[in-house]
Design a protein around this motif. Structure first.
Motif, PDB file in Angstrom:
ATOM      1  N   LEU A 261       0.842  -1.112   0.017  1.00 32.57           N
ATOM      2  CA  LEU A 261       0.126  -0.015   0.024  1.00 32.57           C
ATOM      3  C   LEU A 261       0.821   1.217   0.130  1.00 32.57           C
ATOM      4  O   LEU A 261       0.619   2.275  -0.650  1.00 32.57           O
ATOM      5  N   ILE A 262       1.949   1.307   0.814  1.00 33.84           N
ATOM      6  CA  ILE A 262       2.788   2.408   1.031  1.00 33.84           C
ATOM      7  C   ILE A 262       3.502   2.660  -0.647  1.00 33.84           C
ATOM      8  O   ILE A 262       3.402   3.990  -1.031  1.00 33.84           O
ATOM      9  N   MET A 263       3.949   1.660  -1.091  1.00 35.57           N
ATOM     10  CA  MET A 263       4.708   2.044  -2.451  1.00 35.57           C
ATOM     11  C   MET A 263       3.639   2.197  -3.625  1.00 35.57           C
ATOM     12  O   MET A 263       4.214   2.927  -4.513  1.00 35.57           O
ATOM     13  N   LEU A 264       2.574   1.715  -3.518  1.00 32.60           N
ATOM     14  CA  LEU A 264       1.488   2.058  -4.311  1.00 32.60           C
ATOM     15  C   LEU A 264       1.130   3.617  -4.438  1.00 32.60           C
ATOM     16  O   LEU A 264       0.953   4.261  -5.309  1.00 32.60           O
ATOM     17  N   SER A 265       0.983   4.083  -3.328  1.00 35.81           N
ATOM     18  CA  SER A 265       0.855   5.323  -2.942  1.00 35.81           C
ATOM     19  C   SER A 265       2.067   6.268  -3.346  1.00 35.81           C
ATOM     20  O   SER A 265       1.550   7.480  -3.757  1.00 35.81           O
ATOM     21  N   LEU A 266       3.294   5.792  -3.326  1.00 29.70           N
ATOM     22  CA  LEU A 266       4.299   6.366  -3.606  1.00 29.70           C
ATOM     23  C   LEU A 266       4.305   6.574  -5.277  1.00 29.70           C
ATOM     24  O   LEU A 266       5.110   7.351  -5.575  1.00 29.70           O
ATOM     25  N   CYS A 267       3.643   5.941  -6.072  1.00 29.09           N
ATOM     26  CA  CYS A 267       3.296   6.010  -7.191  1.00 29.09           C
ATOM     27  C   CYS A 267       2.936   7.217  -7.955  1.00 29.09           C
ATOM     28  O   CYS A 267       2.873   7.711  -8.932  1.00 29.09           O
ATOM     29  N   TYR A 268       1.838   7.559  -6.879  1.00 27.50           N
ATOM     30  CA  TYR A 268       0.926   8.577  -7.239  1.00 27.50           C
ATOM     31  C   TYR A 268       1.417  10.103  -6.633  1.00 27.50           C
ATOM     32  O   TYR A 268       0.791  10.966  -6.816  1.00 27.50           O
ATOM     33  N   LEU A 269       2.243   9.779  -5.629  1.00 30.00           N
ATOM     34  CA  LEU A 269       2.349  11.054  -4.780  1.00 30.00           C
ATOM     35  C   LEU A 269       3.459  11.976  -5.622  1.00 30.00           C
ATOM     36  O   LEU A 269       3.119  13.231  -5.285  1.00 30.00           O
ATOM     37  N   PRO A 270       4.491  11.635  -6.487  1.00 29.62           N
ATOM     38  CA  PRO A 270       4.857  12.606  -7.169  1.00 29.62           C
ATOM     39  C   PRO A 270       4.016  13.262  -8.201  1.00 29.62           C
ATOM     40  O   PRO A 270       4.434  14.618  -8.286  1.00 29.62           O
TER      41      PRO A 270
END
Length: 467
Positions: A261-270
């Motif tokens: 979940l954290i890495m998926l959200s890091l895909c969209y954070l930038p």
């Protein structure tokens, strides 16, 4: 005039204008290969399949080992004289004999395909050394990023590009035409001074995957030890219970979804950060910081690693019914109820929560798989940009929403219970909700019409994560 005689006359005139005698056609100039190893063999075979004549140069023309059928083998001097394009498929330490062939190699195009075992192995690039060794030739660095397997089986999406560099534009054009006929895409990297960079390419090990893999390893290690302290060590110290056996499945099945979940959200954070930067600057035409550019370029890898962790979570969840610990607990509970002659009442609220939890998780994982499948080159190449952007951007945020909601349903009202905070620390799944919640909230604010008006352009389709 007899029509039949007229037809015969036309046919005879046509034959005389377009002769079918292939022996009269000029013979094609062969291409030369120095070196009869795996790469030389595969390159010669590929050239033959593409319609070229191939001549090998060898120190031992009569005992050089097997060669592709249809090729010729000669001495180095004779082979160099017969061709204008020579592939140097030998190691740098064996270049010395080329000094004896200076007259034969003068004006010829030499393609250096060599690589080194490590970076900075020599003070200068192999191609530059070859050019200094044979000053009368035109050295082009190329084909060194291809393997013998790729040459034998044809180009694929992973190794379709051929990088070239050289000081002669005509020589590079000659090599580029040959590479294109073999089915490869040519990328010109400039003069021969770029040879060092090209020779370092094959020595790189997953350069675009390093940051995502390091991040995945770091998050996995942190949450593993964090949950180990909260669950296993806490139970041993405070309750004198040894539940260390839960490390293998239960603990791992908590770590995997958290990291995913954290890495998926890091895909969209930038993308969210980029939109905020554009709002702050008032324009979308300024360059982003280098760290943000690098972050955006590795989003596909971040997403694929996140998908791998989500898949592990699904597999570990499927093991739950067949675990000895779970079967023991179910049997013990059933026997206890029989002895006490009581029956647990059905709780509709719990049923709704668990069914919703599983249903949202399944939907989220299904969209997860869709994002991963469309990131494959064979699939993404069949999609238009609008279709690809719709899946990766809009459905990507829906995937993040479902996975985040899945985690919230798992926690439900546990955050209100003091027993949840062992040693005053929050559960791991609560920590995993911070980044995705921030991303979804900020994205929702960016989608508001007010922000679209203030920025004078819509940010809804800004920077698809390409996972």
């Amino acid at each position: 005039e007899n029509p039949q005689e007229r037809f015969s006359q036309i046919v005879s005139e046509t034959v005389s204008l377009c002769p079918l005698n292939m022996a009269a056609a000029p013979e094609q100039t062969p291409l030369c290969i120095f070196g009869t190893g795996d790469l030389g063999f595969s390159l010669g075979r590929r050239l033959l399949q593409s319609g070229y004549r191939v001549v090998y140069g060898s120190r031992r023309p009569h005992s050089c080992g097997p060669l592709p059928p249809g090729t010729q083998v000669m001495s180095h001097g004779a082979a160099a004289q017969s061709a204008n394009l020579v592939f140097i498929c030998i190691h740098r330490e064996n270049y010395g004999f080329l000094e004896t062939l200076l007259p034969e190699l003068r004006g010829k195009v030499l393609v250096d395909v060599s690589n080194n075992l490590k970076k900075n192995q020599y003070p200068e690039a192999n191609a530059e050394y070859l050019q200094r060794l044979v000053p009368g030739a035109h050295v082009v660095k190329g084909f060194n990023t291809l393997s013998a397997w790729a040459l034998q089986n044809g180009p694929s999406d992973a190794n379709r590009q051929v990088y070239l560099c050289g000081n002669s534009a005509e020589a590079k054009q000659t090599v580029a035409e040959t590479a294109t006929k073999l089915g490869f895409t040519v990328l010109d990297r400039g003069s021969l001074s770029a040879a060092r960079e090209l020779e370092d390419f094959p020595l790189q090990l997953f350069p675009e995957w390093r940051m995502p893999l390091r991040l995945a390893v770091g998050l996995t290690a942190f949450f593993f030890f964090y949950l180990l302290i909260r669950d296993v060590i806490y139970a041993y110290v405070e309750q004198q219970k040894d539940i260390s056996f839960r490390i293998m499945v239960s603990l791992a099945n908590k770590v995997f979804p958290i990291v995913s979940l954290i890495m998926l959200s890091l895909c969209y954070l930038p993308g969210v950060i980029a939109a905020l930067l554009q709002l702050y600057r008032g324009t979308k035409y300024k360059r982003f910081p280098d760290w943000l550019d690098r972050w955006m370029l590795c989003r596909k890898q971040l997403g694929l690693v996140a998908l791998a962790f989500a898949s592990l979570h699904v597999l570990y969840t499927l093991l739950i019914p067949i675990r000895y610990y779970v079967r023991y607990k179910v049997a013990a509970s059933t026997i206890s109820q029989i002895k006490e002659n009581r029956t647990s009442e059905f709780d509709t609220a719990i049923a709704w929560r668990t069914d919703s939890y599983y249903s949202v998780g399944i939907l989220g994982f299904g969209l997860y798989l869709l994002l991963g499948i469309t990131s494959l080159p064979s699939v993404s190449n069949a999609l238009s940009w609008r279709e690809f952007s719709f899946i990766q951007s809009k459905l990507g945020y829906v995937t993040l929403l479902f996975c985040t909601l899945h985690t919230y349903l798992y926690g439900w009202n546990k955050f209100l219970r003091p027993s949840t905070y062992k040693w005053y620390t929050p559960p791991g799944y609560m920590l995993s909700l911070i980044v995705p919640t921030v991303v979804l909230v900020v994205k929702l604010l960016l989608l508001l019409p007010l922000h679209c008006i203030e920025s004078q352009h819509c940010h809804a389709s800004l920077f698809s994560p390409l996972i």
